[in-house]
Design an enzyme around this catalytic site. Structure first.
Site, short mmCIF file in Angstrom:
data_model
loop_
_atom_site.label_atom_id
_atom_site.label_comp_id
_atom_site.label_asym_id
_atom_site.label_seq_id
_atom_site.Cartn_x
_atom_site.Cartn_y
_atom_site.Cartn_z
N GLN A 129 43.54 102.50 93.66
CA GLN A 129 44.36 102.02 94.78
C GLN A 129 44.06 102.80 96.05
O GLN A 129 44.38 103.99 96.13
CB GLN A 129 45.84 102.20 94.42
CG GLN A 129 46.80 101.77 95.50
CD GLN A 129 48.25 102.12 95.14
OE1 GLN A 129 48.49 103.04 94.37
NE2 GLN A 129 49.19 101.38 95.68
N GLY A 130 43.47 102.15 97.04
CA GLY A 130 43.14 102.81 98.30
C GLY A 130 44.14 102.47 99.38
O GLY A 130 43.84 101.71 100.31
N TYR A 131 45.34 103.01 99.27
CA TYR A 131 46.38 102.80 100.29
C TYR A 131 46.48 104.02 101.21
O TYR A 131 46.24 103.93 102.40
CB TYR A 131 47.75 102.59 99.62
CG TYR A 131 48.10 101.18 99.20
CD1 TYR A 131 47.13 100.25 98.88
CD2 TYR A 131 49.43 100.78 99.11
CE1 TYR A 131 47.47 98.97 98.48
CE2 TYR A 131 49.78 99.50 98.71
CZ TYR A 131 48.80 98.60 98.40
OH TYR A 131 49.16 97.34 98.00
N SER A 132 46.89 105.19 100.62
CA SER A 132 47.24 106.37 101.44
C SER A 132 46.05 106.93 102.19
O SER A 132 44.92 106.91 101.70
CB SER A 132 47.82 107.46 100.55
OG SER A 132 48.91 106.98 99.84
N SER A 164 44.35 108.07 92.84
CA SER A 164 44.39 108.36 91.39
C SER A 164 43.29 107.60 90.68
O SER A 164 43.05 106.43 90.99
CB SER A 164 45.74 107.96 90.80
OG SER A 164 46.78 108.62 91.46
N GLU A 247 57.46 95.09 90.13
CA GLU A 247 58.02 95.97 89.13
C GLU A 247 58.28 95.14 87.89
O GLU A 247 59.05 94.21 87.90
CB GLU A 247 59.32 96.59 89.62
CG GLU A 247 59.73 97.75 88.76
CD GLU A 247 61.23 97.92 88.69
OE1 GLU A 247 61.94 97.27 89.45
OE2 GLU A 247 61.64 98.70 87.85
N SER A 384 58.42 108.61 98.38
CA SER A 384 59.14 109.89 98.21
C SER A 384 60.65 109.65 98.12
O SER A 384 61.15 108.58 98.50
CB SER A 384 58.82 110.81 99.38
OG SER A 384 59.46 110.31 100.55
C1 LIG Z 1 50.35 112.24 91.90
C2 LIG Z 1 50.13 111.31 93.05
C3 LIG Z 1 49.35 110.19 92.89
C4 LIG Z 1 49.12 109.32 93.96
N1 LIG Z 1 48.28 108.25 93.77
C5 LIG Z 1 47.98 107.46 94.82
C6 LIG Z 1 47.01 106.40 94.68
O1 LIG Z 1 46.44 106.18 93.59
N2 LIG Z 1 46.69 105.67 95.77
C7 LIG Z 1 47.29 105.87 96.99
O2 LIG Z 1 46.98 105.13 97.91
N3 LIG Z 1 48.21 106.86 97.16
C8 LIG Z 1 48.56 107.67 96.11
N4 LIG Z 1 49.45 108.70 96.28
C9 LIG Z 1 50.02 108.94 97.61
C10 LIG Z 1 51.50 108.69 97.77
O3 LIG Z 1 51.76 107.32 97.87
C11 LIG Z 1 51.94 109.48 99.01
O4 LIG Z 1 51.79 110.86 98.74
C12 LIG Z 1 53.36 109.20 99.39
O5 LIG Z 1 53.53 107.88 99.84
C13 LIG Z 1 53.86 110.16 100.49
O6 LIG Z 1 52.99 110.17 101.57
P1 LIG Z 1 52.38 111.54 102.14
O7 LIG Z 1 51.87 112.34 101.00
O8 LIG Z 1 51.45 111.20 103.23
O9 LIG Z 1 53.63 112.33 102.73
P2 LIG Z 1 54.30 112.07 104.15
O10 LIG Z 1 54.53 110.62 104.33
O11 LIG Z 1 53.53 112.80 105.18
O12 LIG Z 1 55.70 112.77 103.93
C14 LIG Z 1 55.90 114.19 104.06
C15 LIG Z 1 57.39 114.48 103.89
O13 LIG Z 1 58.12 113.81 104.94
C16 LIG Z 1 59.12 112.97 104.39
N5 LIG Z 1 59.26 111.75 105.20
C17 LIG Z 1 58.26 110.93 105.62
N6 LIG Z 1 58.76 109.91 106.34
C18 LIG Z 1 60.12 110.08 106.35
C19 LIG Z 1 61.20 109.36 106.92
N7 LIG Z 1 60.98 108.22 107.60
N8 LIG Z 1 62.47 109.83 106.73
C20 LIG Z 1 62.69 110.96 106.02
N9 LIG Z 1 61.70 111.70 105.46
C21 LIG Z 1 60.44 111.27 105.63
C22 LIG Z 1 58.61 112.62 102.98
O14 LIG Z 1 59.67 112.27 102.13
C23 LIG Z 1 57.95 113.94 102.58
O15 LIG Z 1 58.91 114.84 102.10
C24 LIG Z 1 49.72 109.57 95.22
C25 LIG Z 1 50.53 110.70 95.39
C26 LIG Z 1 50.72 111.58 94.34
C27 LIG Z 1 51.59 112.80 94.56
#
Ligand SMILES: Cc1cc2nc3c(=O)[nH]c(=O)nc-3n(C[C@H](O)[C@H](O)[C@H](O)COP(=O)(O)OP(=O)(O)OC[C@H]3O[C@@H](n4cnc5c(N)ncnc54)[C@H](O)[C@@H]3O)c2cc1C
Length: 406
Positions: A129-132, A164, A247, A384
């Site tokens: 999955q290439g989202y983030s 992942s 889901e 999150s």
């Molecule tokens: C084990 C693991 C596997 C993953 N696998 C994949 C994958 O296969 N493909 C993929 O595309 N992504 C994947 N991800 C990414 C995951 O979707 C992101 O880590 C997640 O969406 C959070 O984004 P970020 O890490 O950029 O944190 P950020 O968005 O930068 O957030 C940082 C902090 O700010 C808080 N925050 C952000 N916005 C708000 C708001 N509006 N209000 C209050 N608080 C806020 C967050 O809760 C967090 O505490 C994975 C992540 C993990 C940990």
């Protein structure tokens, strides 16, 4: 909420139990009893057994290799598999079947469905999955990876992160910006891209546990065919949301089963180590018990809605927030029960970093410490905790929307 199943469902349950009895060894104790090569071999062969019996993607139409089963039948299968301690597919199937396959059934063209769905089931194609991106996680609409049409091909440049299983996959679904002038959520397309090409570089990221399950993925003039866009050019946000919102009802049925088994295992370990008489440990175990029971009730509520054909709504956020926050407390308790042994973990490790260790796993210190470390990520991935709370505040409680940047 409907806490019981119909007679028809119970009759189907017997069929599933007969299937399991026929295909599992007589003294089967759950996949957690296996490790190393034996575990890999079982997982491979079990996936093949499910494939040959049309049980990998039970609800998909038969023409694409599914079994065309009803939602209720799929739920019964998931429940019985969870109780028996067998997986419902291989480790990549969460990306291939659950995420992409189901999304293609909603949005894919006939050609996309007939080409990709059978290849996902046969295991020829493994997806990620290439989202983030570094600046697009919670704020996913901010993706900056660009795709530009060049004749019959898209040319992709940019970076994804936290991908992942990216090191094991040969295809990736990528959210790309295809119209930089359109408003943020309107200029995105959902592209399917082969990874086996010079323009795609996968770099592993080391996790706190020492393993590398996710990666950075760099695109430098990577190419994919023009037709590999799903749901139409610049309509990728809607497709992306279908995928995220997908889901299956099964998880509402299976998650409490797995969390119950895990808690029982922890109680057994507390007894083995003489910690069950410590009032502070007992208090925390009781807290966990109430949480698992609430999860079971909430699961039934979600399941009742799912079986009534209602799409999952913001309730999905209740469940995500609840289990991930609970699991961090549970695994902290496990580490406290282990005491000093947690500093030098030994024995079987979990086979995956997702939620609980495998059913039937021994009470080894490595099982619990790895699960404890993996649980740190559970309040981040799939949205999150803060983001779940925003969804619940705005969409369930009707609180004012948080201020958005202009
Ligand atoms: C084990 C693991 C596997 C993953 N696998 C994949 C994958 O296969 N493909 C993929 O595309 N992504 C994947 N991800 C990414 C995951 O979707 C992101 O880590 C997640 O969406 C959070 O984004 P970020 O890490 O950029 O944190 P950020 O968005 O930068 O957030 C940082 C902090 O700010 C808080 N925050 C952000 N916005 C708000 C708001 N509006 N209000 C209050 N608080 C806020 C967050 O809760 C967090 O505490 C994975 C992540 C993990 C940990």
């Amino acid at each position: 909420m409907q806490p019981t199943y119909s007679a028809e469902a119970e009759a189907y349950r017997e069929k599933v139990q007969a299937f399991l009895a026929e295909h599992l060894p007589p003294s089967w104790g759950g996949i957690g009893t296996l490790e190393g090569e034996a575990l890999e071999q079982f997982t491979r062969e079990w996936r093949q057994t499910l494939y040959e019996n049309g049980l990998l993607a039970q609800s998909w139409p038969k023409e694409y290799g599914g079994a065309g089963l009803s939602a209720l039948e799929s739920v019964i299968i998931a429940e019985e598999f969870a109780k028996a301690g067998v997986p419902s597919g291989g480790s990549n199937d969460v990306f291939g079947i659950q995420m992409l396959g189901n999304t293609l059934l909603s949005w894919g063209t006939d050609e996309q469905k007939s080409h990709h769905l059978p290849r996902i089931l046969s295991g020829e194609d493994l997806w990620c999955q290439g989202y983030s991106e570094p600046n697009a996680g919670s704020d996913l609409g901010n993706v900056q990876t660009r795709a530009v049409l060049d004749g019959d091909e898209w040319v992709i440049n940019g970076q994804k992160i936290w991908t992942s299983a990216g090191h094991l996959a040969n295809w990736i679904f990528v959210l790309c910006r295809t119209d930089p002038d359109a408003p943020k959520h309107k200029g995105i397309s959902f592209l399917l891209c082969p990874m086996d090409q010079p323009g795609v570089e996968v770099r592993p990221i080391k996790m706190i546990s020492g393993e590398s399950e996710f990666n950075e993925v760099f695109f430098t003039d990577a190419r994919t065919a023009k037709d590999n866009v799903v749901g139409g050019v610049n309509n990728g946000w809607a497709v992306a949301m279908t995928l995220l919102g997908y889901e299956r009802g099964e998880s509402a049925a299976t998650m409490p089963i797995r969390f119950r088994a895990e808690l029982d295992r922890l109680i057994a370990m507390a007894k083995e180590r003489g910690k069950d008489t410590d009032p502070r440990i007992r208090d925390r175990l009781a807290w966990c018990h109430t949480r698992v029971e609430i999860m079971r009730m909430n699961g039934m509520r979600t399941l009742t809605k799912f079986l009534a054909g209602q799409a999952p709504g913001p309730d999905a956020s209740i469940s995500k927030l609840y289990w991930s926050e609970y699991h961090q407390q549970l695994t902290e308790l496990a580490v406290d029960v282990l005491g000093a042994d947690a500093f030098a973990p030994t024995g079987r490790k979990p086979s995956s970093s997702f939620q609980t260790d495998d059913p039937g796993a021994p009470n080894s210190s490595a099982s619990w410490t790895d699960t404890f470390l993996n649980a740190r990520a559970e309040t981040i991935y799939a949205g999150s905790s803060q983001v779940q709370k925003n969804i619940l505040g705005e969409m369930v409680l009707g609180l004012p929307k948080e201020p958005r940047p202009a």
